[in-house]
Design a protein around this motif. Structure first.
Motif, PDB file in Angstrom:
ATOM      1  N   LEU A 103      67.215  28.227  -7.748  1.00 15.46           N
ATOM      2  CA  LEU A 103      67.469  27.167  -8.669  1.00 15.46           C
ATOM      3  C   LEU A 103      68.866  26.619  -8.710  1.00 15.46           C
ATOM      4  N   ALA A 104      69.794  27.553  -8.627  1.00 14.51           N
ATOM      5  CA  ALA A 104      71.290  27.204  -8.617  1.00 14.51           C
ATOM      6  C   ALA A 104      71.683  26.313  -7.512  1.00 14.51           C
ATOM      7  N   PHE A 105      71.066  26.830  -6.184  1.00 13.04           N
ATOM      8  CA  PHE A 105      71.143  25.901  -5.167  1.00 13.04           C
ATOM      9  C   PHE A 105      70.120  24.770  -4.884  1.00 13.04           C
ATOM     10  N   SER A 106      69.184  24.842  -5.695  1.00 15.57           N
ATOM     11  CA  SER A 106      68.198  23.673  -5.819  1.00 15.57           C
ATOM     12  C   SER A 106      67.479  23.595  -4.406  1.00 15.57           C
ATOM     13  N   SER A 107      66.641  24.872  -4.100  1.00 20.34           N
ATOM     14  CA  SER A 107      65.931  25.029  -2.837  1.00 20.34           C
ATOM     15  C   SER A 107      64.502  24.516  -3.175  1.00 20.34           C
ATOM     16  N   GLY A 130      80.039  26.645  -5.584  1.00 20.14           N
ATOM     17  CA  GLY A 130      79.104  26.356  -4.427  1.00 20.14           C
ATOM     18  C   GLY A 130      77.696  25.965  -5.028  1.00 20.14           C
ATOM     19  N   ALA A 131      77.114  25.996  -6.338  1.00 19.76           N
ATOM     20  CA  ALA A 131      75.970  25.432  -6.660  1.00 19.76           C
ATOM     21  C   ALA A 131      75.937  24.059  -6.710  1.00 19.76           C
ATOM     22  N   SER A 132      74.725  23.449  -6.842  1.00 20.02           N
ATOM     23  CA  SER A 132      74.423  21.990  -6.715  1.00 20.02           C
ATOM     24  C   SER A 132      75.064  21.245  -7.820  1.00 20.02           C
ATOM     25  N   MET A 168      77.932  24.048 -19.912  1.00 21.51           N
ATOM     26  CA  MET A 168      76.800  23.228 -19.763  1.00 21.51           C
ATOM     27  C   MET A 168      75.556  23.826 -19.184  1.00 21.51           C
ATOM     28  N   LEU A 169      74.345  23.452 -19.682  1.00 20.86           N
ATOM     29  CA  LEU A 169      73.321  23.824 -18.787  1.00 20.86           C
ATOM     30  C   LEU A 169      72.854  22.659 -18.141  1.00 20.86           C
ATOM     31  N   MET A 170      72.582  22.739 -16.914  1.00 21.01           N
ATOM     32  CA  MET A 170      72.532  21.558 -15.890  1.00 21.01           C
ATOM     33  C   MET A 170      71.287  21.603 -14.967  1.00 21.01           C
ATOM     34  N   LYS A 171      70.796  20.599 -14.295  1.00 18.33           N
ATOM     35  CA  LYS A 171      69.905  20.684 -13.121  1.00 18.33           C
ATOM     36  C   LYS A 171      70.144  19.184 -12.661  1.00 18.33           C
ATOM     37  N   THR A 172      70.695  19.120 -11.317  1.00 17.64           N
ATOM     38  CA  THR A 172      70.825  17.953 -10.589  1.00 17.64           C
ATOM     39  C   THR A 172      69.607  17.686  -9.870  1.00 17.64           C
ATOM     40  N   ASP A 180      64.461  22.106   2.676  1.00 16.88           N
ATOM     41  CA  ASP A 180      65.552  21.968   1.667  1.00 16.88           C
ATOM     42  C   ASP A 180      66.272  20.716   1.961  1.00 16.88           C
ATOM     43  N   ALA A 181      67.043  20.184   0.813  1.00 19.46           N
ATOM     44  CA  ALA A 181      67.713  18.787   0.971  1.00 19.46           C
ATOM     45  C   ALA A 181      68.453  18.812   2.064  1.00 19.46           C
ATOM     46  N   LEU A 182      68.536  17.692   2.779  1.00 20.08           N
ATOM     47  CA  LEU A 182      69.604  17.434   3.918  1.00 20.08           C
ATOM     48  C   LEU A 182      69.193  18.581   4.894  1.00 20.08           C
ATOM     49  N   ASP A 183      68.233  19.386   5.062  1.00 18.75           N
ATOM     50  CA  ASP A 183      67.834  20.337   5.893  1.00 18.75           C
ATOM     51  C   ASP A 183      69.110  21.540   5.797  1.00 18.75           C
ATOM     52  N   GLU A 184      69.626  21.709   4.673  1.00 24.38           N
ATOM     53  CA  GLU A 184      70.613  22.852   4.311  1.00 24.38           C
ATOM     54  C   GLU A 184      70.003  24.148   4.558  1.00 24.38           C
TER      55      GLU A 184
END
Length: 730
Positions: free
Chosen positions: A385-389, A517-519, A530-534, A370-374
């Motif tokens: 999806l919320a945490f962008s795993s 707490g989400a991305s 909003m509907l969103m994805k980073t 996962d991003a930045l080894d989180e």
């Protein structure tokens, strides 16, 4: 009558005829020698007449490019080319000598006005060479052709003998930079003797914009002007068509200023933003940075448009499509969990099966983290999806989604294919899913490359309940002479890659990306759901043959309102600032987008002189009514009403009647009064300044981006087309 008398009368007649003939011949000879009539002593020969007939091309007027509200984006304007007369016999219309007497002094004075655009030594060389060659006149080369009217006036004030001007034309962009890579620019082509598109829409629409030249013949005077009464039109010119774009200038200005801030504040290599109406595919704003001045176009930092011709690995903004495939093929693991952090795996080439193995096991394949080894621990796929795993995506692709079906869905969403956006140059990208690592990586936006335009088209399927629509930027092509619409573009559905139910489920998942707490939590806007994805992605560096250790791609895809998406904003940048880049540019763009579209939002805290209550109105017809009537019609509306001139009736207005106006819009009316005074332009946008210029003909020099914070002419000062107005925007 006797013969003698008849001869006498005949003799008298011959004498009279001889006398008259002698006088006529004498008059002609005298006139030929003196150029004056024998009796009146008036000049009967115009010394300005040249000895040849000139055939000249009648240049067709290049069409104007407008935004959706008919604000000018690009237009043909009058310009001037400097000519030096060198023959001592050249005289002006009043018969006075009109030639360059002192070449060196003339060059020095021209340089004082033209500045770095010309070289003084070159000016001297051109004039001396022309004079030595016996030329009666010459143009002066680079920096002296197609100069602005204001520059021409400055040179005229010098009253330089022998310096005159030839009418010319040039292309002018009032609010540049204005989607510079998309709109592009046109410039005068010396070979074709016309304005030609060189880049962007100006190039792809060139044949429609430039029209067809005509031709004429006339007798030319020594000073280069036409001799009155000698012009003969051989073929009429056909003016070019006008182009109306779907872009909104007010919104475009906001996007331009926010991307400029992004480039400076984040030390970004590039940045982009596309704003689109979801249901129809109309593009409301399009910007790609770094950009350039379309009026100068001396330095173009990149011929690649970050939206349509640059390909990139988009990162996590691709994840909703992987989720959509799982849901649409009925394999999505509702309410099931997975362990995040790292995904270690093996691959069986015989079965094509990817199997997850314990962390740090021996394997020939690199693990995916996962991003930045989180480490998110054990979470549901909805949370994934919320945490962008990235690991959640790998789990879906390895254990639930069929490889062939996934590849088919990528095609259905239009990735790696040209988007059918008329007249926009595009690239394809690369579908790279042959190896297991590339297949898994494509699911979270690495390995395979696409374009921003492809991504935005694909997202319309999610936001538009399954129906994918073509993005388009040209509203219509219009005959500039008759105002008849030649071609009208409209909504075009290009597929239904997923069901309506699948789209609604993905929307629900995306609505939680802004949860605490989400991305996407830091991109939340008060009062807006909003509907969103980073997305964050590694950037492949061709120079070093691997992913760049410093620069990354970061982006935000969002649609609002969440319960019925109307508009989408995709904002991104390439910088070394991966996770802490400012969210404010995106927020300001989204706020402005929602207000432009007519969706109420909480006003920005830094807004000045704004109405907090959002409303929309239909613009009334004010032209030919009294100014008192105009005030009455505008009273009680949350808009800024600007009256130009001291007249009693309205002669022009902006916007046009029946146009939609929203809270905090600026409405202008021009009156029939001769006196115009300087308004307080504080808070005005570039769009407002352009409207003022179009209504009054008074140009304004701008510097900076944003809204006007200062002006060099005091409010209430009487102004005219000669007034030099300068404003600063921040």
């Amino acid at each position: 009558m006797s013969v003698r008398k008849s001869n006498k009368e005949l003799f008298k007649m011959i004498r009279r005829m001889t006398l008259i003939g002698t006088l006529v011949v004498a008059n002609v000879l005298f006139t030929m020698v003196s150029h004056k009539h024998l009796w009146s002593q008036k000049d009967v020969l115009d010394k300005r007449i040249a000895s040849s007939i000139v055939e000249k091309t009648i240049i067709a007027k290049r069409g104007t490019i407008y935004d959706r509200n008919h604000t000018v984006i690009a237009q043909q304007t009058q310009s001037y080319t400097i000519v030096a007369y060198l023959d001592t016999g050249v005289i002006d219309a009043n018969g006075n000598p009109n030639y360059v007497k002192d070449i060196k002094s003339t060059a020095e004075k021209l340089k004082s006005v033209l500045g770095d655009n010309v070289n003084e030594k070159t000016l001297i060389k051109i004039m001396k060479s022309a004079k030595k060659a016996g030329k009666s006149q010459t143009e002066l080369g680079t920096g002296t052709k197609r100069i602005k009217k204001s520059v021409m006036k400055e040179i005229k004030k010098l009253k330089l003998p022998g310096i005159s001007f030839i009418d010319a034309v040039s292309r002018y962009y009032p609010t540049t930079p204005y989607s510079s890579n998309l709109v592009g620019f046109a410039a005068y082509d010396e070979d074709k003797q016309s304005i030609e598109g060189k880049m962007g829409l100006e190039l792809s629409l060139n044949e429609l914009l430039k029209g067809k030249n005509g031709s004429e013949q006339y007798q030319q005077t020594v000073d280069g002007s036409k001799l009155p009464g000698t012009t003969k039109v051989i073929e009429q010119a056909k003016n070019g068509n006008d182009i109306v774009l779907t872009l909104d200038s007010s919104l475009q200005e906001t996007v331009e200023s926010q991307l400029q801030s992004t480039m400076e504040d984040e030390k970004a290599k590039s940045a982009w933003c596309l704003v689109m109406e979801i249901e129809t595919g109309k593009i409301l704003a399009w910007a790609s940075y770094p950009t350039f001045d379309q009026n100068e176009h001396k330095e173009i930092p990149s011929y690649q448009d970050a939206i349509s011709t640059s390909t990139y690995e988009p990162g996590s903004v691709m994840k909703p499509f992987t989720y959509a495939v799982a849901i649409d093929t009925n394999v999505y693991p509702y309410n099931k969990t997975f362990t995040a952090y790292q995904f270690w795996y093996n691959y069986d080439p015989n079965t094509g099966k990817i199997t997850r193995i314990p962390n740090e096991s021996k394997t020939p394949y690199p693990y995916i983290a996962d991003a930045l080894d989180e480490d998110f621990g054990t979470i549901t796929f909805d949370q994934g999806l919320a945490f962008s795993s990235n690991v959640g995506i790998c789990e879906l692709l390895a254990n639930y989604i069929n490889y062939n079906q996934y590849c088919d869905y990528l095609d259905k969403f239009g990735f790696f294919q040209k988007v059918n956006t008329p007249y926009v140059e595009q690239s394809l990208g690369v579908k790279n899913v042959g190896l297991p690592t590339d297949y898994l990586s494509t699911g979270f936006g690495q390995a395979s490359s696409i374009t921003v335009l492809q991504l935005c088209q694909a997202y319309t399927a999610i936001f538009n309940d399954g129906t994918m629509v073509r993005p388009y930027v040209i509203d219509s092509i219009v005959d500039s002479d008759t105002s008849q619409v030649i071609k009208k573009y409209k909504k075009k559905a290009v597929g239904t890659p997923i069901s309506s139910q699948t789209a609604k489920e993905v929307q629900e998942l995306m609505s939680h990306v802004t949860d605490d707490g989400a991305s996407g939590s830091r991109f939340k806007i008060d009062g807006v759901d909003m509907l969103m994805k980073t997305g964050t992605a590694q950037l492949y560096n061709e120079n070093i043959g691997k992913y760049d250790p410093t620069y990354h791609t970061s982006s935000v895809m969002a649609a609002a309102p969440a319960n019925d998406p109307k508009v989408m904003v995709y904002y991104g940048l390439v910088s070394g600032n991966i996770t802490s880049y400012s969210a404010e540019p995106f927020k300001k763009i989204m706020r402005e987008t929602l207000q432009t579209y007519g969706v109420s939002t909480t006003p920005a805290s830094d807004a000045q002189d704004t109405y907090e209550t959002w409303e929309s109105y239909s613009m009334p017809s004010l032209v030919n009514h009294t100014i008192d009537y105009a005030y009455e019609k505008m009273n009680g509306r949350n808009i800024h009403f600007e009256v130009i001139g001291d007249g009693s009736s309205v002669t022009s207005q902006y916007p046009d009647a029946k146009a939609t106006i929203n809270s905090n819009d600026r409405v202008f009316v021009l009156t029939n009064g001769a006196k115009i005074t300087m308004p307080n332009m504080t808070g005005w946008t570039r769009k407002d300044l352009t409207v003022f210029w179009q209504l009054t003909g008074i140009s304004i020099k701008t510097s900076g981006y944003g809204k006007v914070t200062s002006q060099n002419v005091d409010e209430g000062t009487t102004i005219s087309t000669d007034t030099k107005i300068e404003v600063t925007l921040e």
